[in-house]
Design an enzyme around this catalytic site. Sequence first.
Site, PDB file in Angstrom:
ATOM      1  N   GLY A  63      -0.145 -19.419  -1.574  1.00 29.25           N
ATOM      2  CA  GLY A  63       0.679 -19.846  -2.710  1.00 29.25           C
ATOM      3  C   GLY A  63      -0.208 -20.213  -3.881  1.00 29.25           C
TER       4      GLY A  63
ATOM      5  N   HIS B 141      13.823 -34.446  -9.121  1.00 23.76           N
ATOM      6  CA  HIS B 141      12.753 -33.447  -9.226  1.00 23.76           C
ATOM      7  C   HIS B 141      12.968 -32.532 -10.436  1.00 23.76           C
ATOM      8  CE1 HIS B 141      11.723 -34.618  -5.112  1.00 23.76           C
ATOM      9  NE2 HIS B 141      10.557 -34.031  -5.323  1.00 23.76           N
TER      10      HIS B 141
ATOM     11  N   LYS C 130      12.677 -26.646  -8.687  1.00 21.70           N
ATOM     12  CA  LYS C 130      12.638 -26.858  -7.228  1.00 21.70           C
ATOM     13  C   LYS C 130      13.776 -26.094  -6.560  1.00 21.70           C
ATOM     14  CE  LYS C 130      12.208 -30.468  -3.715  1.00 21.70           C
ATOM     15  NZ  LYS C 130      11.134 -29.739  -3.022  1.00 21.70           N
TER      16      LYS C 130
ATOM     17  N   GLY D 149      11.952 -32.505   0.852  1.00 23.04           N
ATOM     18  CA  GLY D 149      11.381 -32.795   2.169  1.00 23.04           C
ATOM     19  C   GLY D 149      11.058 -34.270   2.307  1.00 23.04           C
TER      20      GLY D 149
HETATM   21  N1  LIG Z   1       3.925 -32.031   0.319  1.00 16.09           N
HETATM   22  C1  LIG Z   1       3.784 -32.300  -0.977  1.00 16.09           C
HETATM   23  O1  LIG Z   1       3.165 -33.296  -1.372  1.00 16.09           O
HETATM   24  C2  LIG Z   1       4.373 -31.344  -1.984  1.00 16.09           C
HETATM   25  C3  LIG Z   1       5.117 -30.293  -1.534  1.00 16.09           C
HETATM   26  N2  LIG Z   1       5.615 -29.371  -2.416  1.00 16.09           N
HETATM   27  C4  LIG Z   1       6.288 -28.223  -1.823  1.00 16.09           C
HETATM   28  O2  LIG Z   1       5.395 -27.116  -1.911  1.00 16.09           O
HETATM   29  C5  LIG Z   1       6.145 -25.900  -2.017  1.00 16.09           C
HETATM   30  C6  LIG Z   1       5.649 -25.129  -3.233  1.00 16.09           C
HETATM   31  O3  LIG Z   1       5.980 -25.844  -4.400  1.00 16.09           O
HETATM   32  P1  LIG Z   1       5.555 -25.289  -5.836  1.00 16.09           P
HETATM   33  O4  LIG Z   1       4.075 -25.080  -5.902  1.00 16.09           O
HETATM   34  O5  LIG Z   1       6.203 -26.167  -6.823  1.00 16.09           O
HETATM   35  O6  LIG Z   1       6.291 -23.857  -5.838  1.00 16.09           O
HETATM   36  P2  LIG Z   1       5.899 -22.516  -6.620  1.00 16.09           P
HETATM   37  O7  LIG Z   1       7.103 -21.648  -6.551  1.00 16.09           O
HETATM   38  O8  LIG Z   1       5.322 -22.867  -7.938  1.00 16.09           O
HETATM   39  O9  LIG Z   1       4.712 -21.893  -5.737  1.00 16.09           O
HETATM   40  C7  LIG Z   1       4.891 -21.187  -4.542  1.00 16.09           C
HETATM   41  C8  LIG Z   1       3.984 -19.969  -4.607  1.00 16.09           C
HETATM   42  O10 LIG Z   1       3.961 -19.342  -3.327  1.00 16.09           O
HETATM   43  C9  LIG Z   1       4.074 -17.949  -3.548  1.00 16.09           C
HETATM   44  N3  LIG Z   1       4.483 -17.272  -2.324  1.00 16.09           N
HETATM   45  C10 LIG Z   1       5.729 -16.885  -1.949  1.00 16.09           C
HETATM   46  N4  LIG Z   1       5.677 -16.271  -0.746  1.00 16.09           N
HETATM   47  C11 LIG Z   1       4.371 -16.246  -0.385  1.00 16.09           C
HETATM   48  C12 LIG Z   1       3.679 -15.738   0.742  1.00 16.09           C
HETATM   49  N5  LIG Z   1       4.338 -15.125   1.758  1.00 16.09           N
HETATM   50  N6  LIG Z   1       2.329 -15.891   0.817  1.00 16.09           N
HETATM   51  C13 LIG Z   1       1.656 -16.485  -0.185  1.00 16.09           C
HETATM   52  N7  LIG Z   1       2.262 -16.992  -1.287  1.00 16.09           N
HETATM   53  C14 LIG Z   1       3.603 -16.870  -1.385  1.00 16.09           C
HETATM   54  C15 LIG Z   1       5.045 -17.843  -4.700  1.00 16.09           C
HETATM   55  O11 LIG Z   1       5.051 -16.559  -5.295  1.00 16.09           O
HETATM   56  P3  LIG Z   1       6.429 -16.051  -5.999  1.00 16.09           P
HETATM   57  O12 LIG Z   1       6.708 -17.043  -7.094  1.00 16.09           O
HETATM   58  O13 LIG Z   1       6.075 -14.686  -6.485  1.00 16.09           O
HETATM   59  O14 LIG Z   1       7.471 -16.083  -4.924  1.00 16.09           O
HETATM   60  C16 LIG Z   1       4.484 -18.923  -5.620  1.00 16.09           C
HETATM   61  O15 LIG Z   1       3.400 -18.451  -6.388  1.00 16.09           O
HETATM   62  C17 LIG Z   1       7.618 -26.320  -2.072  1.00 16.09           C
HETATM   63  O16 LIG Z   1       8.166 -26.230  -0.788  1.00 16.09           O
HETATM   64  C18 LIG Z   1       7.552 -27.788  -2.509  1.00 16.09           C
HETATM   65  O17 LIG Z   1       8.656 -28.527  -2.086  1.00 16.09           O
HETATM   66  C19 LIG Z   1       5.433 -29.506  -3.759  1.00 16.09           C
HETATM   67  C20 LIG Z   1       4.734 -30.571  -4.261  1.00 16.09           C
HETATM   68  C21 LIG Z   1       4.146 -31.589  -3.401  1.00 16.09           C
HETATM   69  O1  LIG Z   2       8.986 -29.309  -4.933  1.00 14.96           O
HETATM   70  C1  LIG Z   2       8.339 -30.309  -5.309  1.00 14.96           C
HETATM   71  O2  LIG Z   2       7.952 -30.451  -6.458  1.00 14.96           O
HETATM   72  C2  LIG Z   2       8.046 -31.346  -4.313  1.00 14.96           C
HETATM   73  N1  LIG Z   2       8.317 -31.114  -3.077  1.00 14.96           N
HETATM   74  C3  LIG Z   2       8.095 -31.988  -1.982  1.00 14.96           C
HETATM   75  C4  LIG Z   2       9.394 -32.399  -1.331  1.00 14.96           C
HETATM   76  O3  LIG Z   2      10.289 -31.553  -1.189  1.00 14.96           O
HETATM   77  O4  LIG Z   2       9.523 -33.565  -0.947  1.00 14.96           O
HETATM   78  C5  LIG Z   2       7.183 -33.142  -2.323  1.00 14.96           C
HETATM   79  C6  LIG Z   2       7.371 -33.685  -3.698  1.00 14.96           C
HETATM   80  O5  LIG Z   2       8.573 -34.373  -3.720  1.00 14.96           O
HETATM   81  C7  LIG Z   2       7.340 -32.575  -4.751  1.00 14.96           C
END
Ligand SMILES: NC(=O)C1=CN([C@@H]2O[C@H](COP(=O)(O)OP(=O)(O)OC[C@H]3O[C@@H](n4cnc5c(N)ncnc54)[C@H](OP(=O)(O)O)[C@@H]3O)[C@@H](O)[C@H]2O)C=CC1
Ligand SMILES: O=C(O)C1=N[C@H](C(=O)O)C[C@H](O)C1
Length: 261
Positions: free
Chosen positions: A21, A146, A150, A156
């Site tokens: 990602g 958020h 999202k 989560g």
């Molecule tokens: N645990 C934590 O602290 C946090 C968790 N998150 C979570 O992280 C996840 C990503 O969030 P965010 O970065 O905002 O989302 P984005 O949509 O910005 O990023 C996800 C990326 O993954 C790519 N992707 C899709 N399928 C694949 C694959 N099979 N292999 C590799 N890459 C792939 C997407 O491409 P494309 O756009 O072309 O589909 C995109 O570039 C979400 O589930 C979010 O809830 C977010 C922030 C904090």
């Molecule tokens: O999608 C986000 O941005 C985030 N995703 C995670 C979640 O689903 O809890 C963590 C954080 O809240 C940001």
Amino acid sequence: MTDSQPTTRSSDEPIRVGVLGARGRMGAEVCRAVDAAEDMDLVAMVDAGDWLFNVPDSGAEVVVDFTHPGVVMDNIRYCVEQGIHVVVGTSGFTDHRMDMIRGWLEHKPDRGVVIAPNFAIGAVLSMKFAEAAARFYESVEIVELHHERKVDAPSGTAARTARMIAEARAAAGLEKYAPDATTDALEGSRGADVDGVRVHSLRLAGLVAHQEVLFGTTGETLTIRHDSLDRSSFMPGVLLAVREVLKRPGLTLGLESMLDI
Ligand SMILES: NC(=O)C1=CN([C@@H]2O[C@H](COP(=O)(O)OP(=O)(O)OC[C@H]3O[C@@H](n4cnc5c(N)ncnc54)[C@H](OP(=O)(O)O)[C@@H]3O)[C@@H](O)[C@H]2O)C=CC1
Ligand SMILES: O=C(O)C1=N[C@H](C(=O)O)C[C@H](O)C1
């Protein structure tokens, strides 16, 4: 990294990290953080449409996944099969998904998977505070807020917080549901029911990631709020998990045990 490679490593060597990602909001931030960390080498950046086998070919020891709930399980399975440790930030984890990962890890007992619903230290603390407060209040509801991009709701973090509160309520002998006289409601107006805890999801341009847990009892309320104002807030937790996963075989849920809280 393949199974032919040793399972022990010298602590002097940088940790070889791959990011899945990598072009996303979080993945790009993780690439910058790993690149800047003196004890890590960024060896693979994979996004949608790229070949996943670039990861083992790069010699990655740890993969960080911030992709999408719909693809993350295939990614974890592949990496575990290849003998690569995995740190997962992607949302969408259920008990069933966790059991599947434990099953895959049975075949790779010296490999680790860390799944953290939220890597921000303050968010982890706020979840623990909410768990501790839960037994003192008959009423509780969660509001998560958020950014408008999202894709999943509830977050989560909110789902995990609700489950932690539900377990604490059950352990204290409290009712599963807080008192609520509503008999007439527009669908959705009372939020989602996560193990008996109501969760309300707001999506607004300008936000990053925010959560309030509101408790109530006779004559008082308690609100526990956390705000991630920038995605850099998640990076210390991600880097900690990358370092720790090498020492923690099996499945680890949340950063709590790494922070000793
Ligand atoms: N645990 C934590 O602290 C946090 C968790 N998150 C979570 O992280 C996840 C990503 O969030 P965010 O970065 O905002 O989302 P984005 O949509 O910005 O990023 C996800 C990326 O993954 C790519 N992707 C899709 N399928 C694949 C694959 N099979 N292999 C590799 N890459 C792939 C997407 O491409 P494309 O756009 O072309 O589909 C995109 O570039 C979400 O589930 C979010 O809830 C977010 C922030 C904090
Ligand atoms: O999608 C986000 O941005 C985030 N995703 C995670 C979640 O689903 O809890 C963590 C954080 O809240 C940001």
